[in-house]
Design a protein around this motif. Sequence first.
Motif, PDB file in Angstrom:
ATOM      1  N   ASP A  30     -73.700 -86.004 -27.110  1.00 19.06           N
ATOM      2  CA  ASP A  30     -72.775 -86.823 -26.911  1.00 19.06           C
ATOM      3  C   ASP A  30     -71.339 -85.967 -27.261  1.00 19.06           C
ATOM      4  O   ASP A  30     -71.367 -85.155 -28.277  1.00 19.06           O
ATOM      5  CB  ASP A  30     -72.527 -88.199 -27.965  1.00 19.06           C
ATOM      6  N   ALA A  31     -70.269 -86.151 -26.484  1.00 12.57           N
ATOM      7  CA  ALA A  31     -69.111 -85.648 -26.787  1.00 12.57           C
ATOM      8  C   ALA A  31     -68.576 -85.797 -28.371  1.00 12.57           C
ATOM      9  O   ALA A  31     -68.402 -86.904 -28.723  1.00 12.57           O
ATOM     10  CB  ALA A  31     -67.970 -85.616 -25.954  1.00 12.57           C
ATOM     11  N   PRO A  32     -68.126 -84.823 -29.031  1.00 15.38           N
ATOM     12  CA  PRO A  32     -67.633 -85.051 -30.329  1.00 15.38           C
ATOM     13  C   PRO A  32     -66.266 -85.667 -30.116  1.00 15.38           C
ATOM     14  O   PRO A  32     -65.483 -85.798 -29.414  1.00 15.38           O
ATOM     15  CB  PRO A  32     -67.320 -83.581 -30.867  1.00 15.38           C
ATOM     16  N   LYS A  33     -65.943 -86.454 -31.284  1.00 13.10           N
ATOM     17  CA  LYS A  33     -64.688 -87.060 -31.219  1.00 13.10           C
ATOM     18  C   LYS A  33     -63.482 -85.933 -31.173  1.00 13.10           C
ATOM     19  O   LYS A  33     -63.511 -84.903 -31.979  1.00 13.10           O
ATOM     20  CB  LYS A  33     -64.457 -87.842 -32.424  1.00 13.10           C
ATOM     21  N   VAL A  34     -62.388 -86.283 -30.446  1.00 10.56           N
ATOM     22  CA  VAL A  34     -61.333 -85.241 -30.628  1.00 10.56           C
ATOM     23  C   VAL A  34     -59.978 -86.158 -30.871  1.00 10.56           C
ATOM     24  O   VAL A  34     -60.108 -87.480 -30.767  1.00 10.56           O
ATOM     25  CB  VAL A  34     -61.221 -84.663 -29.358  1.00 10.56           C
ATOM     26  N   GLU A 383     -69.907 -77.399 -28.837  1.00  7.94           N
ATOM     27  CA  GLU A 383     -68.954 -78.448 -29.293  1.00  7.94           C
ATOM     28  C   GLU A 383     -67.508 -78.144 -29.378  1.00  7.94           C
ATOM     29  O   GLU A 383     -66.638 -78.902 -29.285  1.00  7.94           O
ATOM     30  CB  GLU A 383     -69.684 -79.169 -30.769  1.00  7.94           C
ATOM     31  N   ASP A 384     -67.570 -76.624 -29.850  1.00  8.63           N
ATOM     32  CA  ASP A 384     -66.225 -76.187 -30.050  1.00  8.63           C
ATOM     33  C   ASP A 384     -65.625 -75.898 -28.750  1.00  8.63           C
ATOM     34  O   ASP A 384     -64.294 -76.070 -28.469  1.00  8.63           O
ATOM     35  CB  ASP A 384     -66.256 -74.747 -30.782  1.00  8.63           C
ATOM     36  N   ASN A 385     -66.260 -75.512 -27.789  1.00 12.62           N
ATOM     37  CA  ASN A 385     -65.746 -75.421 -26.383  1.00 12.62           C
ATOM     38  C   ASN A 385     -65.258 -76.536 -25.956  1.00 12.62           C
ATOM     39  O   ASN A 385     -64.359 -76.654 -25.112  1.00 12.62           O
ATOM     40  CB  ASN A 385     -66.921 -74.879 -25.550  1.00 12.62           C
ATOM     41  N   TYR A 386     -65.847 -77.930 -26.150  1.00  8.66           N
ATOM     42  CA  TYR A 386     -65.575 -79.113 -25.426  1.00  8.66           C
ATOM     43  C   TYR A 386     -64.015 -79.355 -26.471  1.00  8.66           C
ATOM     44  O   TYR A 386     -62.927 -79.937 -25.631  1.00  8.66           O
ATOM     45  CB  TYR A 386     -66.506 -80.125 -26.004  1.00  8.66           C
ATOM     46  N   ARG A 387     -64.074 -79.014 -27.523  1.00  5.51           N
ATOM     47  CA  ARG A 387     -62.927 -79.570 -28.313  1.00  5.51           C
ATOM     48  C   ARG A 387     -61.520 -78.594 -27.870  1.00  5.51           C
ATOM     49  O   ARG A 387     -60.646 -79.234 -27.464  1.00  5.51           O
ATOM     50  CB  ARG A 387     -63.107 -79.290 -29.703  1.00  5.51           C
ATOM     51  N   GLN A 388     -62.063 -77.387 -27.571  1.00  7.02           N
ATOM     52  CA  GLN A 388     -60.841 -76.561 -27.118  1.00  7.02           C
ATOM     53  C   GLN A 388     -60.474 -76.823 -25.665  1.00  7.02           C
ATOM     54  O   GLN A 388     -59.238 -76.670 -25.332  1.00  7.02           O
ATOM     55  CB  GLN A 388     -61.391 -75.153 -27.246  1.00  7.02           C
TER      56      GLN A 388
END
Length: 489
Positions: A30-34, A383-388
């Motif tokens: 699941d996508a992390p919270k941003v 996860e870091d890539n998604y946040r960025q």
Amino acid sequence: MPTHESFKPALPALLAALILSGCALGPSGDAPKVPQPEHYAVEATPPSIGPDGARQQFVLGQRAVPQWWQAYGSPDLSGWVNEALRHNHSLAQAERSLAGAKEQLRGQIDESLWPKVDAVGQATRQRALGLPTMGPPTNLYNVFAGEITASYTFDLFGVERYANSALAAQVDAQSYQFDAARRTLAANVVITAINAASLRAQVAHTERLVALADADADEMQRRAATGAVAADDVLAAKANAQSLRAGLPGMKSQWQAMRHALAVLMGRTPDNAPADLDIAALRLPESVPLSVPSDLLRQRPDILAADAALKVAAAQEALATAEMFPSLSINASFGQSGFTWPKATGAAGAVWGLGASITQPIFHGGALRARRKAAQEAYLASEDNYRQTVLNAFQNVADSLVALTQDADALQAAAAARGHSEQSWRNARRRTALGAVPPSFARAGERQYLNARLGEIRATATRLADTATLFQAMGVSIDTPAEPKKDVR
């Protein structure tokens, strides 16, 4: 490096932990919270920008229409975008690659669900060494064999399932990337057409400025012949005319390059580029939908692709864990075999086999643990890539909104400058017609007007293009239009 003595006790403990956790071999994906910004830019976006007659309204929470380019009110531009979506070869290549990836996924899933069944036929002639004391020193014989084999591996811990999930998520990511390519293509066609139209108008106005400069130089030449002006004034007038003329080739080169780029985007050869649009005839979209940040996360293809990449990493981590546990396989075969064809096809030649095997990794030099650890790190990186990616998307929208706001102010100032200079030029023409001032005054007024008009053209093109950039930043999916039906009458 772990040894097999330290590795074997770890397996029961890991198995017990997995059972207690509900057999979850990997993260959920699941996508992390941003963080959700209150508004995209540093300063809140105004509800509308621009003066009356050139005002744009931002509609917060409204989803943009898929064919947003129709808001420019140009049937030609809409037709060019649709043609590009149908005939652009880079887009077609991406679509073919996506179709191939889907077929590969279908094949991998089918292969994992069903047993493998193969037919084998063999006919050989062999020479073997015999015993010197028993018979001839060599033996010549034929072997005829034919059999059907079947094998199946039970997916006890989800090795195949997680491999299929990883590939399915990869196909999803590729699908989102294809969607992003379509959005980018549509925006590129609109922006390129706007820039080409702008450069065409700039070339026409610059050519008029060159003609006025030549007229001033000729007048200076005539006045110098009567001694009214110095020779340096003539040289300055000629230098000004040549300086303006020197800027034309580069501008024309940019104009033609834009036309060539537009033709290639549409799938045409550069010599078949369409005629330029009239920059003054393009309508500025009055209503610009502005998605809220939470909706942007669900509609921008780059964010969706990053989310799919996260699911790929989650499945790969689970796969790396599942490979540390036993695998069970069964196999069976049935056929005919013999040293002669009649014996091979007869009842005496029937052969069959049935077996099962179970494999438990014990010692692989630490490779299994290393692969699992690498998969865990890859998931954290995803996860870091998604946040960025999310932050980059917010920045993209914020920059587009700020650019549009500044464009509106710049265009308003440019339009006001053009209006004042145009009125001044008209006054100079009337005074020249009455004989109150020489013709050079009218040419000076026209030069001032043309320069102001050039600034207005550039500001208009920038605002139109930045509007297209904001539509693209909203990330609304678009469909490839169908081929128009041909009249067969």
